[in-house]
Design a protein around this motif. Structure first.
Motif, PDB file in Angstrom:
ATOM      1  N   SER A   1     -60.324 -29.480  22.172  1.00  0.00           N
ATOM      2  CA  SER A   1     -61.582 -30.043  21.515  1.00  0.00           C
ATOM      3  C   SER A   1     -61.283 -30.627  20.243  1.00  0.00           C
ATOM      4  N   ARG A   2     -60.350 -30.177  19.620  1.00  0.00           N
ATOM      5  CA  ARG A   2     -59.946 -30.602  18.232  1.00  0.00           C
ATOM      6  C   ARG A   2     -58.631 -31.437  18.188  1.00  0.00           C
ATOM      7  N   ARG A   3     -58.075 -31.829  19.258  1.00  0.00           N
ATOM      8  CA  ARG A   3     -57.056 -32.601  19.432  1.00  0.00           C
ATOM      9  C   ARG A   3     -56.498 -33.705  18.653  1.00  0.00           C
ATOM     10  N   GLU A   4     -57.361 -34.332  18.234  1.00  0.00           N
ATOM     11  CA  GLU A   4     -57.511 -35.635  17.391  1.00  0.00           C
ATOM     12  C   GLU A   4     -57.029 -35.202  15.879  1.00  0.00           C
ATOM     13  N   LEU A   5     -57.919 -34.265  15.542  1.00  0.00           N
ATOM     14  CA  LEU A   5     -58.015 -33.809  14.106  1.00  0.00           C
ATOM     15  C   LEU A   5     -56.730 -33.069  14.056  1.00  0.00           C
ATOM     16  N   LEU A   6     -56.362 -32.269  14.917  1.00  0.00           N
ATOM     17  CA  LEU A   6     -54.965 -31.410  14.652  1.00  0.00           C
ATOM     18  C   LEU A   6     -53.826 -32.335  14.692  1.00  0.00           C
ATOM     19  N   VAL A   7     -53.880 -33.624  15.380  1.00  0.00           N
ATOM     20  CA  VAL A   7     -52.670 -34.234  15.449  1.00  0.00           C
ATOM     21  C   VAL A   7     -52.580 -35.033  14.179  1.00  0.00           C
ATOM     22  N   PHE A   8     -53.659 -35.384  13.684  1.00  0.00           N
ATOM     23  CA  PHE A   8     -53.935 -36.149  12.421  1.00  0.00           C
ATOM     24  C   PHE A   8     -53.590 -35.219  11.136  1.00  0.00           C
ATOM     25  N   GLU A   9     -53.828 -34.155  11.176  1.00  0.00           N
ATOM     26  CA  GLU A   9     -53.485 -33.340  10.191  1.00  0.00           C
ATOM     27  C   GLU A   9     -52.014 -32.841  10.136  1.00  0.00           C
ATOM     28  N   ALA A  10     -51.377 -32.622  11.338  1.00  0.00           N
ATOM     29  CA  ALA A  10     -50.100 -32.560  11.750  1.00  0.00           C
ATOM     30  C   ALA A  10     -49.279 -33.961  10.843  1.00  0.00           C
ATOM     31  N   TRP A  11     -49.588 -35.062  11.278  1.00  0.00           N
ATOM     32  CA  TRP A  11     -49.095 -36.000  10.887  1.00  0.00           C
ATOM     33  C   TRP A  11     -48.985 -36.213   9.284  1.00  0.00           C
ATOM     34  N   GLN A  12     -50.310 -35.685   8.929  1.00  0.00           N
ATOM     35  CA  GLN A  12     -50.435 -35.622   7.256  1.00  0.00           C
ATOM     36  C   GLN A  12     -49.414 -34.686   6.786  1.00  0.00           C
ATOM     37  N   HIS A  13     -49.236 -33.629   7.255  1.00  0.00           N
ATOM     38  CA  HIS A  13     -48.253 -32.674   6.896  1.00  0.00           C
ATOM     39  C   HIS A  13     -46.973 -32.880   6.875  1.00  0.00           C
ATOM     40  N   ALA A  14     -46.747 -33.506   8.073  1.00  0.00           N
ATOM     41  CA  ALA A  14     -45.349 -33.910   8.285  1.00  0.00           C
ATOM     42  C   ALA A  14     -44.917 -35.050   7.277  1.00  0.00           C
ATOM     43  N   SER A  15     -45.720 -36.067   7.072  1.00  0.00           N
ATOM     44  CA  SER A  15     -45.503 -37.134   6.130  1.00  0.00           C
ATOM     45  C   SER A  15     -45.336 -36.649   4.830  1.00  0.00           C
TER      46      SER A  15
ATOM     47  N   LEU B   1     -49.198 -22.217  13.949  1.00  0.00           N
ATOM     48  CA  LEU B   1     -48.358 -22.675  14.931  1.00  0.00           C
ATOM     49  C   LEU B   1     -48.134 -23.933  14.811  1.00  0.00           C
ATOM     50  N   GLY B   2     -48.905 -25.098  14.332  1.00  0.00           N
ATOM     51  CA  GLY B   2     -48.276 -26.407  14.021  1.00  0.00           C
ATOM     52  C   GLY B   2     -47.443 -26.359  13.225  1.00  0.00           C
TER      53      GLY B   2
END
Length: 215
Positions: free
Chosen positions: A9-23, A188-189
């Motif tokens: 249910s939060r896939r898009e938000l989690l992917v976005f935050e993971a990208w922010q974190h990695a960047s 986990l992310g």
């Protein structure tokens, strides 16, 4: 709501935050790598300056992360600026130290031989010393990345980007709906990102380290 359902249910938000974190981690470690190697190059020939540089970066490293983020709010405000500043400062110690250790550990007979072949100081540095010290420098960057990955989660304390928002939000509403799911998703992310970055460093090491220096 179960954990896997929460992820869906939060896939898009989690992917976005993971990208922010990695960047954020990538850019901060890259900046720290440039600064750390430059500092190392400036001081490695002098034991006194080397001790001063590693000592100064070590003092910064001992400051508790929450305290440093809090101190940076006054001059830098909230958001990206204090987050990046803190991560770069924390990443400097292993990079500066490993740069100094790597360059100082180069066999002096090889340096003398290169000079005997007519190489100037700059060419000796670029063709002999840096390539031989590179595996040690890369190890410092690898350690710095793992540190920045974890400390980057605390950047949410100053409204910084990344998966720390999931962790802080979950802990802030502990006992409420999805609090455990949020904390677990953020944690986990970050672990997954840390493993991916580490694998990239291993690949980079194999591609950039001379064959004779590989362990």
């Amino acid at each position: 709501m179960g954990f896997w359902e929460y992820l869906r249910s939060r896939r898009e938000l989690l992917v976005f935050e993971a990208w922010q974190h990695a960047s954020m981690v990538f850019q901060c470690v890259l900046l720290a790598l440039v600064l750390g190697v430059l500092i190392g190059l400036l001081v490695y020939r002098s034991p006194r300056l080397s001790a001063l540089a590693t000592g100064a970066s070590g003092v910064l490293f001992t400051v508790p992360s929450l305290a440093l983020f809090g101190l940076l709010i006054t001059p830098l405000g909230l958001g990206v600026a204090p987050s990046v500043t803190a991560l770069v400062l924390y990443s400097l110690l292993p990079i500066v130290r490993n740069t100094v250790v790597g360059l100082s550990g180069v066999d002096r007979t090889l340096v003398d031989a290169a000079r005997g072949l007519g190489m100037g100081r700059g060419r000796v540095l670029l063709r002999v010393e840096l390539p031989l010290a590179w595996p040690v420098i890369l190890t410092g960057a690898r350690v710095a990345t793992q540190l920045a990955m974890g400390i980057g989660a605390i950047a949410a304390y100053v409204s910084g980007p990344g998966l720390g928002e999931q962790i802080f939000s979950g802990l802030g509403r502990l006992g409420g709906a999805n609090s455990v799911n949020m904390t677990l998703a953020g944690t986990l992310g970050i672990i997954v990102l840390a493993l991916l970055f580490d694998a990239c460093f291993l690949l980079l090491g194999r591609l950039t380290t001379p064959r004779g220096l590989r362990v």
